[in-house]
Scaffold this active site. Sequence first.
Site, mmCIF file in Angstrom:
data_model
loop_
_atom_site.group_PDB
_atom_site.id
_atom_site.type_symbol
_atom_site.label_atom_id
_atom_site.label_comp_id
_atom_site.label_asym_id
_atom_site.label_seq_id
_atom_site.Cartn_x
_atom_site.Cartn_y
_atom_site.Cartn_z
ATOM 1 N N SER A 251 0.831 -1.200 0.000
ATOM 2 C CA SER A 251 0.000 0.000 0.000
ATOM 3 C C SER A 251 0.864 1.247 0.000
ATOM 4 C CB SER A 251 -0.904 0.010 1.233
ATOM 5 O OG SER A 251 -1.534 1.268 1.332
ATOM 6 N N HIS B 273 -1.365 -1.283 -4.255
ATOM 7 C CA HIS B 273 -2.609 -0.846 -3.612
ATOM 8 C C HIS B 273 -2.582 0.670 -3.415
ATOM 9 C CE1 HIS B 273 -6.141 -1.676 -1.029
ATOM 10 N NE2 HIS B 273 -5.668 -0.734 -0.228
ATOM 11 N N ASP C 235 -4.734 3.853 -1.958
ATOM 12 C CA ASP C 235 -5.839 4.229 -1.071
ATOM 13 C C ASP C 235 -6.315 5.635 -1.394
ATOM 14 O OD1 ASP C 235 -6.126 1.948 0.798
ATOM 15 O OD2 ASP C 235 -4.029 2.391 1.219
ATOM 16 N N MET D 163 -8.815 8.453 -0.404
ATOM 17 C CA MET D 163 -9.650 8.877 0.739
ATOM 18 C C MET D 163 -10.076 10.328 0.527
ATOM 19 S SD MET D 163 -7.565 7.331 3.962
ATOM 20 C CE MET D 163 -6.605 5.817 3.870
ATOM 21 N N HIS E 138 -8.415 1.314 -3.956
ATOM 22 C CA HIS E 138 -9.328 1.150 -2.831
ATOM 23 C C HIS E 138 -9.951 2.508 -2.551
ATOM 24 C CE1 HIS E 138 -9.661 0.173 1.788
ATOM 25 N NE2 HIS E 138 -10.839 0.324 1.204
ATOM 26 N N MET F 67 -12.036 4.850 -0.614
ATOM 27 C CA MET F 67 -12.705 5.145 0.664
ATOM 28 C C MET F 67 -13.324 6.526 0.512
ATOM 29 S SD MET F 67 -9.790 3.547 3.116
ATOM 30 C CE MET F 67 -8.644 3.504 1.741
ATOM 31 N N MET G 62 -11.825 -5.323 5.420
ATOM 32 C CA MET G 62 -10.977 -4.508 6.290
ATOM 33 C C MET G 62 -10.701 -5.276 7.579
ATOM 34 S SD MET G 62 -10.431 -1.793 4.526
ATOM 35 C CE MET G 62 -9.339 -1.095 5.780
ATOM 36 N N PHE H 258 -6.732 4.844 8.167
ATOM 37 C CA PHE H 258 -5.333 5.144 8.473
ATOM 38 C C PHE H 258 -4.495 3.874 8.444
ATOM 39 C CE2 PHE H 258 -7.871 8.430 10.439
ATOM 40 C CZ PHE H 258 -7.204 9.590 10.063
ATOM 41 N N GLY H 259 -3.243 4.010 8.038
ATOM 42 C CA GLY H 259 -2.305 2.900 8.109
ATOM 43 C C GLY H 259 -1.771 2.756 9.526
ATOM 44 N N GLY H 260 -1.068 1.676 9.755
ATOM 45 C CA GLY H 260 -0.366 1.510 11.026
ATOM 46 C C GLY H 260 -1.222 1.089 12.203
ATOM 47 N N ASP I 261 -7.069 -6.176 4.372
ATOM 48 C CA ASP I 261 -6.407 -4.872 4.385
ATOM 49 C C ASP I 261 -6.430 -4.311 5.799
ATOM 50 O OD1 ASP I 261 -5.425 -2.359 3.877
ATOM 51 O OD2 ASP I 261 -7.047 -1.736 2.554
ATOM 52 N N GLY I 262 -5.234 -4.148 6.360
ATOM 53 C CA GLY I 262 -5.119 -3.528 7.668
ATOM 54 C C GLY I 262 -4.353 -4.383 8.645
ATOM 55 N N GLY I 263 -3.174 -3.928 9.027
ATOM 56 C CA GLY I 263 -2.385 -4.638 10.024
ATOM 57 C C GLY I 263 -1.792 -5.944 9.535
ATOM 58 N N GLY J 290 0.896 -2.111 4.094
ATOM 59 C CA GLY J 290 1.494 -0.784 4.014
ATOM 60 C C GLY J 290 2.728 -0.687 4.876
HETATM 61 C C1 DX5 Z 1 -6.262 2.028 5.528
HETATM 62 C C2 DX5 Z 1 -5.892 1.510 4.170
HETATM 63 C C3 DX5 Z 1 -4.824 0.488 4.137
HETATM 64 C C4 DX5 Z 1 -3.516 0.888 4.769
HETATM 65 C C5 DX5 Z 1 -3.036 -0.335 5.486
HETATM 66 O O1 DX5 Z 1 -7.607 2.368 5.589
HETATM 67 O O2 DX5 Z 1 -7.010 0.953 3.512
HETATM 68 O O3 DX5 Z 1 -4.601 0.025 2.806
HETATM 69 O O4 DX5 Z 1 -2.541 1.313 3.882
HETATM 70 O O5 DX5 Z 1 -1.910 -0.003 6.198
HETATM 71 P P1 DX5 Z 1 -1.181 -1.040 7.173
HETATM 72 O O6 DX5 Z 1 -0.749 -2.186 6.329
HETATM 73 O O7 DX5 Z 1 -0.082 -0.220 7.740
HETATM 74 O O8 DX5 Z 1 -2.213 -1.451 8.202
HETATM 75 ZN ZN ZN Z 2 -6.567 0.072 1.536
#
Ligand code: DX5
Ligand code: ZN
Length: 242
Positions: free
Chosen positions: A21, A45, A47, A49, A78, A80, A149, A155-157, A187-189, A209
Site C-alpha cells: 500500500s 494498492h 488508497d 480517501m 481502494h 474510501m 478490512m 489510516f495505516g499503522g 487490508d489492515g495490520g 502498508g
Molecule cells: C487504511 C488503508 C490500508 C492501509 C493499510 O484504511 O485501507 O490500505 O494502507 O496499512 P497497514 O498495512 O499499515 O495497516
Molecule cells: Zn486500503
Amino acid sequence: MVRRMPTLSNVRSNRPLIAPSLLSADFARLASEVERVGDDADWLHVDVMDNHFVPNLTMGPPIVKAIADVSRVPLDCHLMIEDPKRWALGYAELGAYNVSFHAEACDDPVGLARDLRAAGTKAGLAIDRDTPIEPYLGMLGEFDTVLIMTIKAGFGGQAFIPELLDKVRLLRNARDSGHVELRIEVDGGIAVDTIAAAAEAGADAFVAGTAVYGADDPAEAIRRLRALAEAATPLRPHEATE
Ligand code: DX5
Ligand code: ZN
C-alpha cells in the site's frame, strides 16, 4: 512504461498475492517508491480517501493516473470515498486493474460492479470493520474481489483485528461451495505475525502498508510475506482431491 499484466494463473488460482500500500510510502517520491516494489509486488494498492467517507485525505484521479503511468504492476484502487457511483469509473478509465468501493457508501453495489466490469476493470466490494458480510453473500458473482478490512478504514499503522477474519471464513465457504471466482483480500495490520492467520482463514490477496514500506528492504518484506502466506494457504476442496 511496460505494464505487467496479470496472467490467467495469477487471476484464477489462489496463489497468494501481495499488494503493497502506497499509503505508507514517501509521497514526495512516489515514482521511486513505486519502483522500489515493482519487481516483487503482485498489485500496487492505492488508497483514495476523501475526508468525508473517512476522516483522512489522500489522493484523487490526477495522482492515481501519474502512479498508473509509472507502475509496472496492476493498480488495485481502494476507494474510501462517498458517492463511488460518481467517481469509480474514472479510476477504471485511467487504467486501474481493480477498483474496490465501499458497500457502506453505495446503495446499488451490483449496478456499480456491472458498470466497472463493462468499463474493463475488475470490480471490488470493500467491507469496513463494522459492516457484516452476510447481506452481500448473494451477490458475490458480480464481483472479482471482496476486500475485508481488518482494521477500521482510514489510516495505516493500526493493529490487526483477528475477529474480523470470521468474515473471510464466510466468504471462503461461499467461494469454495459455489462457482464463484473471487479474490478475498484483507487490508489492515497485515504483517509477518498476522498474515498466516489471514491466509488460513481463506484470504488470497494481502494489502500491506507499514509492513512493506516501513521495512528496510521493501522487496524482501514482500517476498517474506508471500512465503508466509503460501505456507499457510489451505488447499481448496477440488485441489485436495486432485
Ligand atoms: C487504511 C488503508 C490500508 C492501509 C493499510 O484504511 O485501507 O490500505 O494502507 O496499512 P497497514 O498495512 O499499515 O495497516
Ligand atoms: Zn486500503
